[in-house]
Design a protein around this motif. Sequence first.
Motif, PDB file in Angstrom:
ATOM      1  N   LEU A   1     -97.623  11.294 -18.930  1.00  0.00           N
ATOM      2  CA  LEU A   1     -96.569  12.317 -18.870  1.00  0.00           C
ATOM      3  C   LEU A   1     -95.798  12.357 -17.565  1.00  0.00           C
ATOM      4  O   LEU A   1     -94.844  13.101 -17.429  1.00  0.00           O
ATOM      5  CB  LEU A   1     -97.193  13.703 -19.109  1.00  0.00           C
ATOM      6  N   ASP A   2     -96.206  11.579 -16.566  1.00  0.00           N
ATOM      7  CA  ASP A   2     -95.603  11.729 -15.242  1.00  0.00           C
ATOM      8  C   ASP A   2     -94.446  10.773 -14.971  1.00  0.00           C
ATOM      9  O   ASP A   2     -93.936  10.709 -13.861  1.00  0.00           O
ATOM     10  CB  ASP A   2     -96.671  11.549 -14.154  1.00  0.00           C
ATOM     11  N   ARG A   3     -94.055  10.010 -15.984  1.00  0.00           N
ATOM     12  CA  ARG A   3     -92.952   9.077 -15.760  1.00  0.00           C
ATOM     13  C   ARG A   3     -91.678   9.622 -16.400  1.00  0.00           C
ATOM     14  O   ARG A   3     -91.731  10.296 -17.429  1.00  0.00           O
ATOM     15  CB  ARG A   3     -93.292   7.708 -16.345  1.00  0.00           C
ATOM     16  N   PRO A   4     -90.498   9.329 -15.794  1.00  0.00           N
ATOM     17  CA  PRO A   4     -89.249   9.764 -16.434  1.00  0.00           C
ATOM     18  C   PRO A   4     -89.049   9.030 -17.768  1.00  0.00           C
ATOM     19  O   PRO A   4     -89.453   7.873 -17.919  1.00  0.00           O
ATOM     20  CB  PRO A   4     -88.161   9.380 -15.421  1.00  0.00           C
ATOM     21  N   ALA A   5     -88.417   9.714 -18.713  1.00  0.00           N
ATOM     22  CA  ALA A   5     -88.329   9.198 -20.074  1.00  0.00           C
ATOM     23  C   ALA A   5     -87.577   7.881 -20.154  1.00  0.00           C
ATOM     24  O   ALA A   5     -87.789   7.100 -21.074  1.00  0.00           O
ATOM     25  CB  ALA A   5     -87.659  10.239 -20.967  1.00  0.00           C
ATOM     26  N   ARG A   6     -86.686   7.618 -19.172  1.00  0.00           N
ATOM     27  CA  ARG A   6     -85.926   6.358 -19.275  1.00  0.00           C
ATOM     28  C   ARG A   6     -86.821   5.137 -19.142  1.00  0.00           C
ATOM     29  O   ARG A   6     -86.427   4.033 -19.505  1.00  0.00           O
ATOM     30  CB  ARG A   6     -84.786   6.325 -18.257  1.00  0.00           C
ATOM     31  N   THR A   7     -88.042   5.335 -18.614  1.00  0.00           N
ATOM     32  CA  THR A   7     -88.939   4.191 -18.478  1.00  0.00           C
ATOM     33  C   THR A   7     -89.852   4.049 -19.697  1.00  0.00           C
ATOM     34  O   THR A   7     -90.654   3.131 -19.758  1.00  0.00           O
ATOM     35  CB  THR A   7     -89.827   4.336 -17.229  1.00  0.00           C
ATOM     36  N   TYR A   8     -89.737   4.951 -20.661  1.00  0.00           N
ATOM     37  CA  TYR A   8     -90.619   4.909 -21.833  1.00  0.00           C
ATOM     38  C   TYR A   8     -90.190   3.833 -22.833  1.00  0.00           C
ATOM     39  O   TYR A   8     -88.998   3.624 -23.056  1.00  0.00           O
ATOM     40  CB  TYR A   8     -90.602   6.255 -22.556  1.00  0.00           C
ATOM     41  N   SER A   9     -91.175   3.227 -23.466  1.00  0.00           N
ATOM     42  CA  SER A   9     -90.885   2.302 -24.559  1.00  0.00           C
ATOM     43  C   SER A   9     -90.584   3.119 -25.810  1.00  0.00           C
ATOM     44  O   SER A   9     -90.773   4.336 -25.838  1.00  0.00           O
ATOM     45  CB  SER A   9     -92.103   1.416 -24.806  1.00  0.00           C
ATOM     46  N   THR A  10     -90.116   2.426 -26.859  1.00  0.00           N
ATOM     47  CA  THR A  10     -89.817   3.104 -28.128  1.00  0.00           C
ATOM     48  C   THR A  10     -91.030   3.883 -28.621  1.00  0.00           C
ATOM     49  O   THR A  10     -90.919   5.045 -29.026  1.00  0.00           O
ATOM     50  CB  THR A  10     -89.434   2.055 -29.193  1.00  0.00           C
ATOM     51  N   GLY A  11     -92.189   3.238 -28.576  1.00  0.00           N
ATOM     52  CA  GLY A  11     -93.402   3.878 -29.061  1.00  0.00           C
ATOM     53  C   GLY A  11     -93.769   5.115 -28.254  1.00  0.00           C
ATOM     54  O   GLY A  11     -94.176   6.135 -28.802  1.00  0.00           O
ATOM     55  N   ASN A  12     -93.574   5.034 -26.931  1.00  0.00           N
ATOM     56  CA  ASN A  12     -93.900   6.185 -26.084  1.00  0.00           C
ATOM     57  C   ASN A  12     -92.968   7.360 -26.339  1.00  0.00           C
ATOM     58  O   ASN A  12     -93.396   8.512 -26.328  1.00  0.00           O
ATOM     59  CB  ASN A  12     -93.856   5.786 -24.607  1.00  0.00           C
ATOM     60  N   ARG A  13     -91.683   7.046 -26.566  1.00  0.00           N
ATOM     61  CA  ARG A  13     -90.734   8.131 -26.875  1.00  0.00           C
ATOM     62  C   ARG A  13     -91.140   8.796 -28.191  1.00  0.00           C
ATOM     63  O   ARG A  13     -91.104  10.020 -28.330  1.00  0.00           O
ATOM     64  CB  ARG A  13     -89.306   7.590 -26.971  1.00  0.00           C
ATOM     65  N   GLN A  14     -91.556   7.958 -29.138  1.00  0.00           N
ATOM     66  CA  GLN A  14     -91.978   8.488 -30.427  1.00  0.00           C
ATOM     67  C   GLN A  14     -93.218   9.376 -30.277  1.00  0.00           C
ATOM     68  O   GLN A  14     -93.333  10.418 -30.915  1.00  0.00           O
ATOM     69  CB  GLN A  14     -92.301   7.317 -31.354  1.00  0.00           C
ATOM     70  N   LYS A  15     -94.123   8.950 -29.394  1.00  0.00           N
ATOM     71  CA  LYS A  15     -95.350   9.732 -29.191  1.00  0.00           C
ATOM     72  C   LYS A  15     -95.026  11.098 -28.599  1.00  0.00           C
ATOM     73  O   LYS A  15     -95.623  12.115 -28.981  1.00  0.00           O
ATOM     74  CB  LYS A  15     -96.327   8.959 -28.284  1.00  0.00           C
ATOM     75  N   VAL A  16     -94.063  11.144 -27.668  1.00  0.00           N
ATOM     76  CA  VAL A  16     -93.664  12.434 -27.082  1.00  0.00           C
ATOM     77  C   VAL A  16     -93.163  13.363 -28.187  1.00  0.00           C
ATOM     78  O   VAL A  16     -93.575  14.530 -28.285  1.00  0.00           O
ATOM     79  CB  VAL A  16     -92.562  12.241 -26.008  1.00  0.00           C
ATOM     80  N   ALA A  17     -92.295  12.825 -29.063  1.00  0.00           N
ATOM     81  CA  ALA A  17     -91.729  13.657 -30.129  1.00  0.00           C
ATOM     82  C   ALA A  17     -92.808  14.085 -31.120  1.00  0.00           C
ATOM     83  O   ALA A  17     -92.811  15.223 -31.606  1.00  0.00           O
ATOM     84  CB  ALA A  17     -90.622  12.896 -30.845  1.00  0.00           C
ATOM     85  N   LEU A  18     -93.762  13.195 -31.396  1.00  0.00           N
ATOM     86  CA  LEU A  18     -94.848  13.524 -32.333  1.00  0.00           C
ATOM     87  C   LEU A  18     -95.738  14.625 -31.770  1.00  0.00           C
ATOM     88  O   LEU A  18     -96.071  15.592 -32.471  1.00  0.00           O
ATOM     89  CB  LEU A  18     -95.691  12.276 -32.630  1.00  0.00           C
ATOM     90  N   VAL A  19     -96.112  14.484 -30.496  1.00  0.00           N
ATOM     91  CA  VAL A  19     -96.965  15.505 -29.875  1.00  0.00           C
ATOM     92  C   VAL A  19     -96.253  16.853 -29.889  1.00  0.00           C
ATOM     93  O   VAL A  19     -96.825  17.887 -30.259  1.00  0.00           O
ATOM     94  CB  VAL A  19     -97.340  15.092 -28.431  1.00  0.00           C
ATOM     95  N   ALA A  20     -94.939  16.833 -29.527  1.00  0.00           N
ATOM     96  CA  ALA A  20     -94.175  18.086 -29.502  1.00  0.00           C
ATOM     97  C   ALA A  20     -94.150  18.711 -30.889  1.00  0.00           C
ATOM     98  O   ALA A  20     -94.310  19.925 -31.039  1.00  0.00           O
ATOM     99  CB  ALA A  20     -92.755  17.826 -29.003  1.00  0.00           C
ATOM    100  N   ALA A  21     -93.970  17.892 -31.917  1.00  0.00           N
ATOM    101  CA  ALA A  21     -93.843  18.427 -33.279  1.00  0.00           C
ATOM    102  C   ALA A  21     -95.175  18.955 -33.796  1.00  0.00           C
ATOM    103  O   ALA A  21     -95.260  20.089 -34.276  1.00  0.00           O
ATOM    104  CB  ALA A  21     -93.302  17.346 -34.210  1.00  0.00           C
ATOM    105  N   PHE A  22     -96.231  18.153 -33.678  1.00  0.00           N
ATOM    106  CA  PHE A  22     -97.537  18.586 -34.198  1.00  0.00           C
ATOM    107  C   PHE A  22     -98.031  19.830 -33.459  1.00  0.00           C
ATOM    108  O   PHE A  22     -98.664  20.704 -34.047  1.00  0.00           O
ATOM    109  CB  PHE A  22     -98.571  17.470 -34.097  1.00  0.00           C
ATOM    110  N   ALA A  23     -97.745  19.910 -32.137  1.00  0.00           N
ATOM    111  CA  ALA A  23     -98.261  21.017 -31.337  1.00  0.00           C
ATOM    112  C   ALA A  23     -97.638  22.354 -31.700  1.00  0.00           C
ATOM    113  O   ALA A  23     -98.169  23.398 -31.353  1.00  0.00           O
ATOM    114  CB  ALA A  23     -98.051  20.730 -29.849  1.00  0.00           C
TER     115      ALA A  23
END
Lengths: 520, 248
Positions: free
Chosen positions: B124-146
Amino acid sequence: MNGAIVRLTLRQVRRSAIVVVVVTGGMTALVAGTYRSVVTGPPERAQLAAIAGNRAIRTLFGTPSGLGDPGGFTVWRTGTVLALILGGWGVLVMTRISRGEEQSGRWDLLLSGRTTVSGVLGRQVAVLLTVMAAVWVVVAAGLLTAGVRGAALHATGLALVGAAGVATAAGTAQLFASRAAATGVAAGLLGVGLLLRMVADGFAGLAWLRWLTPLGLVELSEPFGPGRWLPLLTLAVADATLIVLAGRAARGRDVRGARLGGPGRRRPSYALLGSPAAFALRRARLPIVAWSLGMGAFYLLIGLVAGSVTDLLRDNPRLAELAEQGGATGLGTPAGYAATLFVLLTMPAGGFVASRLAAFIGDEVAGRHALACAGPVPRWRWLGAEMLAAGTGALVLALVAAVALWAGGSRLGPAAALAGAANVLPVVALSLGAAVLAVGVAPRAVALLGAIPTIGGFLLVTLGEAVRMPGRLLTLSPYTHLAPVPARSPDLPAAAVMIAFAVLACTAGTVAYRRRDLGG
Amino acid sequence: MTSTAIRTEHLTKHYGSLVALDDLDLEVRPGEVFGFLGPNGAGKSTTIRLLLGQARPTAGRATIFGAEASDVARAHQFLAYVPADVSLWPFLTGAETLELLANLGPGVDPAYRAELIDRFALDLDRPARTYSTGNRQKVALVAAFATRAPLLILDEPASGLDPLMEREFRRAVTEARDRGQAVFLSSHQLDEVEAVCDRVAILRAGRLLEVATVAELRHLHRTAGTGPAGRELSLEEIFLGYYGKPAR
């Protein structure tokens, strides 16, 4: 393949390139062509010379040279404005088509072919320099009757300032991973260039500073005075060096990578994430600080030299008389001078609000609103938040300008300075209204439509005054309805009409935005 | 709030002369995982945009727990969403993005979010521009499920996930269903749909072809005689059968 990139670049820039070429060529030709009907005899010429030669005016427009003939007058009257338009266009377009495209991921596909980053960059720079060559042709053509040598010198100077914008932005696009940072730093450098030129013209001992800035070098060329090529050669060499350095920096770096600022981990900062309005402010705060620094420096400098206007009147009673009867030379008193300067505030402030709304649409196009608008926050609140942040920024800029002008010692009270800055805000509100309307009905044209009331309106009156345009046409510009505050009392009915138009446009834009499909 | 999570009636969307979605009638109930299948361009994303109120229907209507889909302030109290192509603010870190989405969303269960961050191994400590496609998807999934919202709308949510994360995703979907949440899952990964979905809808060229349970679909096609004798049809074979292509 190579031809394909050139064609792609042409498609990306052609619309704004045509506008820029037409505006630079058109303004130059019109001002030069109507000189004789504007400056009719020796008294006008003497008055003009006295005003243009004054330290405060010189700081703003540059030191005049050859003011007595159409060419010199045109250079003095339009040179700084056109140079800034060309340099600004060069910066905005260069970072949009290079770092902007790369950041969006579209270069991943483009560069999966045989082309390299430096290969693409080289072709893009070549296309933009070709646009500058077109600028050269139209400017030179417009001034041809005023003198071939002067026309060639002035056209070369303007094209080279545009090229300097392109070259600087080509460099910053390699240094920073985000388009906003690349644009901001390149535009900041352009602004520093302007300030250096202003300092050089305002303080005799610092005249040598002109050699360090594109606008100063152009001024040193004095196209319709002695006419010197050496400063322009210096600028050409500087431009070429920057382009070569940008090419070097582009070679061997990662696609989507940058020379400065790597991935970097950092601790979270949860400030301003609680609501759409807070988040809009969070995204706007860095631009507000950067624009405020620029504005503050500009108005502080203007304030420092403003006193010389009063000295001018004391030394030249005839001019004081003319200034009083005419009203056209409102520049003649500290209050009139301040009023004129606050009018200039509308352009950066209008540009700022338009750029915030353009960034809002940028987020939508990038698909970020898909996630944001999935929450139980209605869409109009997101747009409202952006308007709020943009408006707050404009207020801050006005405040900074007023305080800086007052602090610079402009012989103006703080209340008068604040009133002068507040007086021009309705024009900025019109820009906000136009931009919000565009968000609703023409999202691709937000920046362009948002700039029309301020930058378009200003060009219209500048041109109108210079060529004695029919009054009816001039009423289209909001500046025609702006009273010179603090020299006179504000035109409140006109301000109310402008604000009403702005509110109407904001409302219509918001309604249209609510009803339209979300893009991205 | 009615007991139907999603209801569409004659939902239709035209883009100029293109009919993206034609007369869709659909119902998704709480406690079910509803698979939404169809080839590219069949109208799946258009349907989701209409359900989210991000596009306006040409005709018909959609409701989320009884609230009009266009009434975002009400309808979005009940849902969370994961887009197919997750685009985050490049300068926000993962933690800041989750904070923002929690503040603007229908509410969040911080304990469950912390658990999900751990399970999805999110940095969670990296800026989103450095995220891969999968990591961006994981952020959105965690936000949605939570959010624990009663309806989850997921548009190809696992396309960028590795097999380990894909397994976590399926687990989270099952947990959501067991808690009584409705899950609307648009996906091309037929084994995933087969594994987690209770019912599926099949869409072609903007029209709904079929809504049935996976078992019903199998039954339907076995009696129609399209499958090889003596073997249970896979969802892939059924899916390809709908588009007139023989199974591999």
